[in-house]
Scaffold this motif. Structure first.
Motif, short mmCIF file in Angstrom:
data_model
loop_
_atom_site.label_atom_id
_atom_site.label_comp_id
_atom_site.label_asym_id
_atom_site.label_seq_id
_atom_site.Cartn_x
_atom_site.Cartn_y
_atom_site.Cartn_z
N ALA A 284 -7.63 9.67 -2.05
CA ALA A 284 -7.48 9.50 -0.59
C ALA A 284 -8.42 10.22 0.33
O ALA A 284 -8.22 11.13 1.06
CB ALA A 284 -6.13 9.67 -0.15
N SER A 285 -9.85 10.11 -0.01
CA SER A 285 -10.69 10.70 0.40
C SER A 285 -11.24 10.42 1.99
O SER A 285 -12.36 10.97 2.50
CB SER A 285 -12.14 10.46 -0.32
OG SER A 285 -12.28 9.10 -0.79
N ILE B 97 -0.80 3.07 -5.49
CA ILE B 97 0.55 2.63 -5.69
C ILE B 97 0.36 1.16 -6.77
O ILE B 97 1.00 0.72 -7.17
CB ILE B 97 1.31 1.99 -4.63
CG1 ILE B 97 0.81 0.85 -3.89
CG2 ILE B 97 1.51 3.19 -3.62
CD1 ILE B 97 2.18 0.19 -3.00
N THR C 14 -9.72 12.69 9.35
CA THR C 14 -9.93 13.91 8.33
C THR C 14 -11.15 14.69 8.88
O THR C 14 -11.51 14.18 9.95
CB THR C 14 -10.70 13.31 7.05
OG1 THR C 14 -10.79 14.26 6.05
CG2 THR C 14 -11.86 12.34 7.37
N SER D 98 -9.37 2.40 1.62
CA SER D 98 -9.71 1.49 2.71
C SER D 98 -11.31 1.52 2.40
O SER D 98 -11.96 2.31 2.29
CB SER D 98 -9.50 2.43 4.14
OG SER D 98 -10.69 1.97 4.80
N GLU E 156 -13.99 15.10 2.99
CA GLU E 156 -13.04 16.23 1.93
C GLU E 156 -14.03 16.23 0.72
O GLU E 156 -14.48 17.41 0.39
CB GLU E 156 -11.75 15.81 1.68
CG GLU E 156 -11.01 16.74 0.57
CD GLU E 156 -9.73 16.13 0.38
OE1 GLU E 156 -8.81 16.50 1.24
OE2 GLU E 156 -9.55 15.25 -0.63
N ILE F 88 0.84 -1.16 0.01
CA ILE F 88 0.11 -0.08 0.04
C ILE F 88 0.75 1.31 -0.03
O ILE F 88 0.42 2.27 -0.20
CB ILE F 88 -0.95 -0.16 1.07
CG1 ILE F 88 -0.53 0.05 2.51
CG2 ILE F 88 -1.87 -1.27 0.98
CD1 ILE F 88 -1.30 0.36 3.55
#
Ligand SMILES: C[S@@+](CC[C@H](N)C(=O)[O-])C[C@H]1O[C@@H](n2cnc3c(N)ncnc32)[C@H](O)[C@@H]1O
Length: 278
Positions: free
Chosen positions: A116-117, A206, A80, A150, A122, A24
């Motif tokens: 990457a929320s 990635i 977040t 995730s 966001e 990851i």
């Protein structure tokens, strides 16, 4: 001392952390060994391992499968909040969206990616901002793609349901009233209009990236910090080809920078840096 709390061998820590990085991208050193105790307990008990060490040994000696992915996911940090680090949202409001609306007025289309929320705050903040300040976008095709590795974070994001603490981090009382429905039990659900503006998808930054539209705006905030320099450089290079053109915007987290990549120009406005293609 219970098995769960017995010290973990440095070799096991290193073996597991190198698997995490390989799969990851998240790069952890020995100083983060304590995270194993705190974050892997659920995986240990869910799969009936006798403790953290047997779990790590299983992960290190077996091909990557479901249990591995659960352990990798548990090692991600999903912190977040709505309108996190408010300054980029101020710049979006005062400068960036005004500019994009002008530049895209013929196509009447905006493609936005929150990479990457995490649990959705966001991308929903972007949707709220667009609805509150840019009524002229009515009739435009607005797509907000929100991705994360995730599954658990994405599940919560898709539901759009937040507790009292989460909702109060970054939103005013008026915004809560306007955009959320109060559920019995003290939770709040984002309204259907805002929910429909965001599409959530699982994606490992990635791995190979799926076919995606070119974006007018990409937010990739507070994720590059977890990657090593080489991984970071590869992702930043790929982001470049994902931006529509030189008038598209890339916003990173406040402690992140990609000055090493000459293909971008950096613009500093108030306290915010953003990047555009040269
Ligand atoms: C700290 S959160 C950032 C959330 C949001 N962007 C913000 O700034 O508030 C970092 C997110 O990156 C995700 N992440 C970590 N490694 C990833 C990877 N290889 N691919 C995609 N997402 C990843 C984690 O699951 C986590 O939700």
């Amino acid at each position: 001392m219970s098995l769960e709390n017995s010290p973990i061998d440095a070799v096991d820590v290193e073996g597991f952390f190198s698997l995490v990085e390989k799969n990851i991208g998240v790069s952890l050193d020995a100083s983060k060994a304590y995270l194993i105790q705190s974050r892997l307990s659920n995986v240990v008990s869910k799969h009936g391992f006798a403790g953290h060490t047997p779990l790590l040994r299983f992960l290190i000696t077996n091909p990557v499968g479901d249990i591995h992915w659960q352990a990798f996911e548990a090692m991600t940090t999903n912190e977040t909040s709505f309108f996190r680090d408010i300054h980029p949202f101020e710049i979006l409001k005062t400068t960036i969206f005004t500019d994009l609306i002008q530049k895209r007025k013929d196509a009447r289309e905006l493609n936005i990616w929150s990479a990457a929320s995490s649990t959705g705050q966001e991308p929903y903040s972007i949707a709220i901002l667009l609805r509150e300040y840019f009524p002229e976008l009515a009739g435009w095709k607005i797509r907000i793609l929100a991705t994360d590795i995730s599954e658990q974070a994405l599940e919560k994001a898709s539901l759009g349901i937040y507790n009292q603490t989460e909702i109060q981090r970054g939103l005013s009382e008026a915004q809560i009233q306007r955009h959320f429905i109060k559920l019995p039990g003290g939770h709040y659900e984002i309204n259907a209009d805002l929910r429909s503006m965001v599409q959530f998808k699982q994606m490992n930054l990635i791995h190979d990236w799926p076919l995606m539209p070119k974006f007018d705006l990409i937010l990739m905030r507070n994720v590059l910090i977890y990657f090593n320099q080489l991984t970071k450089a590869k992702i930043v290079k790929r982001l470049h080809s994902q931006l529509l053109d030189a008038s598209s915007y890339l916003i990173l987290g406040s402690s992140e920078s990609i000055l090493f990549d000459q293909a971008y120009r950096i613009v500093q406005l108030d306290r915010v840096s953003y990047y555009q293609k040269r």
